[in-house]
Enzyme design. Structure first.
Site, PDB file in Angstrom:
ATOM      1  N   CYS A   2     -45.612 -20.130 -14.520  1.00 23.70           N
ATOM      2  CA  CYS A   2     -46.697 -20.924 -15.102  1.00 23.70           C
ATOM      3  C   CYS A   2     -48.004 -20.128 -15.174  1.00 23.70           C
ATOM      4  O   CYS A   2     -48.319 -19.349 -14.287  1.00 23.70           O
ATOM      5  CB  CYS A   2     -46.972 -22.154 -14.255  1.00 23.70           C
ATOM      6  SG  CYS A   2     -45.584 -23.262 -14.182  1.00 23.70           S
ATOM      7  N   ARG A  27     -45.761 -14.097 -19.036  1.00 22.36           N
ATOM      8  CA  ARG A  27     -45.366 -14.494 -17.684  1.00 22.36           C
ATOM      9  C   ARG A  27     -44.061 -15.279 -17.697  1.00 22.36           C
ATOM     10  O   ARG A  27     -43.415 -15.437 -16.668  1.00 22.36           O
ATOM     11  CB  ARG A  27     -46.473 -15.345 -17.047  1.00 22.36           C
ATOM     12  CG  ARG A  27     -47.760 -14.586 -16.846  1.00 22.36           C
ATOM     13  CD  ARG A  27     -48.890 -15.524 -16.516  1.00 22.36           C
ATOM     14  NE  ARG A  27     -48.719 -16.195 -15.247  1.00 22.36           N
ATOM     15  CZ  ARG A  27     -49.166 -15.729 -14.090  1.00 22.36           C
ATOM     16  NH1 ARG A  27     -49.807 -14.597 -14.056  1.00 22.36           N
ATOM     17  NH2 ARG A  27     -48.981 -16.404 -12.978  1.00 22.36           N
ATOM     18  N   TRP A  75     -43.307 -23.116 -16.785  1.00 23.06           N
ATOM     19  CA  TRP A  75     -41.958 -22.616 -16.541  1.00 23.06           C
ATOM     20  C   TRP A  75     -41.330 -23.655 -15.607  1.00 23.06           C
ATOM     21  O   TRP A  75     -41.709 -23.766 -14.450  1.00 23.06           O
ATOM     22  CB  TRP A  75     -42.031 -21.241 -15.880  1.00 23.06           C
ATOM     23  CG  TRP A  75     -40.737 -20.510 -15.816  1.00 23.06           C
ATOM     24  CD1 TRP A  75     -40.197 -19.695 -16.781  1.00 23.06           C
ATOM     25  CD2 TRP A  75     -39.820 -20.476 -14.710  1.00 23.06           C
ATOM     26  NE1 TRP A  75     -39.009 -19.174 -16.347  1.00 23.06           N
ATOM     27  CE2 TRP A  75     -38.746 -19.632 -15.090  1.00 23.06           C
ATOM     28  CE3 TRP A  75     -39.782 -21.074 -13.452  1.00 23.06           C
ATOM     29  CZ2 TRP A  75     -37.665 -19.371 -14.251  1.00 23.06           C
ATOM     30  CZ3 TRP A  75     -38.700 -20.817 -12.626  1.00 23.06           C
ATOM     31  CH2 TRP A  75     -37.655 -19.980 -13.029  1.00 23.06           C
ATOM     32  N   GLU A 476     -30.755  -7.409 -18.423  1.00 20.57           N
ATOM     33  CA  GLU A 476     -31.970  -8.223 -18.547  1.00 20.57           C
ATOM     34  C   GLU A 476     -32.391  -8.457 -20.007  1.00 20.57           C
ATOM     35  O   GLU A 476     -32.724  -9.566 -20.390  1.00 20.57           O
ATOM     36  CB  GLU A 476     -33.087  -7.468 -17.802  1.00 20.57           C
ATOM     37  CG  GLU A 476     -34.425  -8.141 -17.699  1.00 20.57           C
ATOM     38  CD  GLU A 476     -35.454  -7.240 -16.979  1.00 20.57           C
ATOM     39  OE1 GLU A 476     -35.281  -6.006 -16.960  1.00 20.57           O
ATOM     40  OE2 GLU A 476     -36.444  -7.788 -16.458  1.00 20.57           O
ATOM     41  N   LYS A 585     -42.076 -12.836 -15.910  1.00 22.04           N
ATOM     42  CA  LYS A 585     -42.674 -11.575 -15.457  1.00 22.04           C
ATOM     43  C   LYS A 585     -43.088 -11.651 -13.990  1.00 22.04           C
ATOM     44  O   LYS A 585     -42.796 -10.773 -13.203  1.00 22.04           O
ATOM     45  CB  LYS A 585     -43.905 -11.288 -16.324  1.00 22.04           C
ATOM     46  CG  LYS A 585     -44.672 -10.045 -15.938  1.00 22.04           C
ATOM     47  CD  LYS A 585     -43.974  -8.831 -16.459  1.00 22.04           C
ATOM     48  CE  LYS A 585     -44.661  -7.534 -16.101  1.00 22.04           C
ATOM     49  NZ  LYS A 585     -43.683  -6.433 -16.121  1.00 22.04           N
TER      50      LYS A 585
END
Ligand code: G6P
Length: 590
Positions: A2, A27, A75, A476, A585
């Protein structure tokens, strides 16, 4: 994860909040929202699920009026990815709107009480509790003293609850920090409050990095309080030496590619460590009885590589530990132990938890971080910085290379061979541009040979953790199943998977591992596997060859090669390498 941003000033808030939200995108998030106090003095709010641009197309964030507002990228942790769960949330009387970063642990109990008192909840989030709790307490306080009320909330709430509260009556933002980061940007007649410096860097590089339990009240002024004492404080104003340009793509299609190419320049700065701080760090590590080197994700791969170089170069044992596995080692930690935390963001919750637990045992904490003022940096007794500039792509690249260079320099320092180390590492830095020139070769290999459902990477010694980092990157961002192993382990299991057509990247530095690697390559070829060799020497056993310059510590030069391979694979497969699915991130939850 977040991200929060608030603005108060003379300009219309919504376009600034929109641009700042875009800068928080990296992020990781699944929904977003903006609230402002409009010209009529009312809170207006828009939110939705999905990427900021697509939500904006539906709701038109920039149509929000007013010169004060807050915004959020969410998030999901508590409550599904749905518009009703996106922040900001308002109080029942719509006097307040709130965005939050963290997890409120006791929200269930608090919510029950608030529901009993007649509050209506619109979401399944933990966050919404905070705004109703503040409303409830204010109603009992004649709506007079928000600072006192936030103090009470900070005592009752448990967990991580950094938040921005927008008050429509006072036209103020209350920016409170507890555990998740919060930085106040001091502009020209305007203020910002954000999870991340890069989101307001375009407007100012003067910032106050709030400590836990500090509250900044933002209107025409910025007053900071320590809520544990209730007193005003004079906070330290830092000048951030990052630029807005560094946090932009500068013509590259993706941040990740830009950041890989930046390694050529950044690596020089990383090695230019303050000699006094470097020496102090070397001394602490040298004198320590036990060292646990802690990291998560890519940073953990740097820990693994460091443990090998510390052993080989300095004869010093350091134990690499995943942040999330730290507890397993807690009973080995005492006051003679050094915890060496490695983290780009300086905010990774798994690593922070390890640090807090180790401190309880009296351990000394040192760190290597990229983000100045980050929590890990501030929890450390001493630290070094990567000097890598802002890293925006979720997949860490330039920060990893910098971590490896600095950790290797420390290994030389422990061996009293700092000058030799600098020479060897500068030799690597001087040929990095040659590695970047491999991009055409790598694009072709990615298209013609590596675009498979399964890939294997083998290395030995220092090239093994590098292979592990390659594996991580390929999974990833390219979403390809990859498996990295130490060459010697093949015969114990993975040879069972080697059949004609299987592709294997072999990392063959010109060091003591070379002959054993050739042996392992032969085992793969005998079963029909094909070999892409990364080496300074074109060996007969390679089916394809990626040439790297011959230097000491060649494994380090293989890092950008694997980063580029994963990047090109990601793009070829139609993925967005900057925003890998489900990943963030800065991972600020356990
Ligand atoms: C997340 C990121 C990774 C990173 C890891 C550790 O998972 O997606 O790229 O390596 O966190 O982050 P840190 O900031 O502690 O290095």
């Amino acid at each position: 994860m977040c991200g929060i941003i608030g603005y108060v000033g003379k300009k219309t808030a919504s376009p600034i909040l929109y641009d700042s939200l875009k800068k928080l995108e990296y992020r990781g998030y699944d929904s977003c929202g903006v609230a402002t106090v409009n010209g009529d003095g009312e809170i207006e709010l828009k939110k939705g699920v999905g990427r900021i641009e697509s939500v904006d197309k539906k709701v038109d964030f920039k149509s929000l009026t007013g010169k004060i507002g807050i915004a959020h990228t969410r998030w999901a942790t508590h409550g599904k990815v749905e518009t009703r769960n996106a922040h900001p949330f308002t109080s029942c009387n719509r006097h307040y709107a709130l965005v939050h970063n963290g997890i409120l642990e006791n929200y269930v109990e608090l919510k029950k009480e608030l529901v009993k008192k007649g509050h209506t909840f619109t979401s399944s989030t933990d966050t919404e509790v905070l705004v109703h709790l503040i409303e409830e307490k204010m109603a009992h306080d004649d709506n007079s003293n928000l600072i006192k009320i936030i103090t009470e909330v900070s005592q009752e709430a448990k967990g991580a609850f950094t938040f921005l509260l927008l008050d429509k009556v006072r036209k103020e933002i209350y920016a409170f920090r507890k555990d998740s980061p919060l930085i106040i940007g001091l502009g020209d007649n305007e203020f910002f409050a954000s999870s991340d410096i890069t989101s307001f860097l375009e407007y100012t590089n003067k910032a106050i990095i709030l400590e836990n339990y500090q509250l900044a009240v933002l209107n025409e002024d910025c007053i900071v309080y320590d809520v544990s004492t209730g007193l005003k404080i004079k906070p330290k104003v830092s000048t951030i030496d990052w630029t807005a340009e560094q946090a932009s793509k500068s013509g590259y299609p993706h941040f990740m590619l830009k950041e890989i190419f930046e390694e050529v320049e950044i690596s020089k700065h990383s090695l230019e460590q303050d000699p006094v701080k470097l020496k102090a760090m070397i001394e602490v590590l040298k004198k320590s009885k036990k060292v646990f080197i802690l990291g998560s994700g890519t940073s953990y791969r740097a820990c693994l590589l460091a443990s090998i170089y510390f052993a080989q170069i300095a004869g010093k044992q350091i134990t690499p530990v995943l942040g999330s596995e730290y507890k397993t080692y807690q009973n080995l930690v005492d006051k003679d132990t050094v915890i060496f935390a490695i983290s780009q963001s300086g905010e990774t919750a798994d690593v922070l938890e390890g640090i807090y637990l180790a401190k309880e045992k009296g351990a000394r904490v040192v760190s290597l971080v990229n983000v100045m003022g980050s929590t890990i940096m501030r929890e450390s007794d001493q630290y070094l910085t990567l000097n890598a500039g802002p890293e925006i792509a979720v997949a860490s690249t330039k920060a990893f290379t910098s971590q490896v260079l600095i950790l290797t320099l420390l290994a030389y320092g422990l061996a009293d061979k700092l000058n030799e180390g600098k020479d060897n590492l500068n030799e690597i830095v001087s040929v990095l541009d040659q590695v970047m020139n491999l991009s055409e070769t790598l694009v072709k290999l990615a298209k013609d040979v590596l675009n498979k459902d399964d890939l294997y990477l083998i290395g030995r010694g220092s090239s093994y953790p590098v292979a592990m980092e390659g594996e991580l990157k390929i999974k990833e961002i390219a979403y390809i199943h990859a498996d990295a192993l130490a060459g010697g382990e093949l015969k114990h299991h993975t040879l069972a998977l080697i059949v004609p057509g299987v592709t294997c990247l072999a990392l063959v530095p010109n060091d003591q591992t070379k002959d054993d690697m050739i042996n392992n390559i032969m085992q793969i070829k005998a079963r029909g596997g094909e070999i892409i060799g990364i080496s300074s020497e074109n060996l007969d056993v390679f089916d394809y060859y990626i040439p790297i310059p011959q230097v000491h510590l060649e494994s380090i030069l293989m890092i950008p090669v694997l980063q580029m391979i994963s990047y090109y694979l990601s793009v070829i497969r139609g993925n967005d390498p900057d925003f890998p699915r489900n990943l963030a991130k800065s991972v600020t939850v356990l």
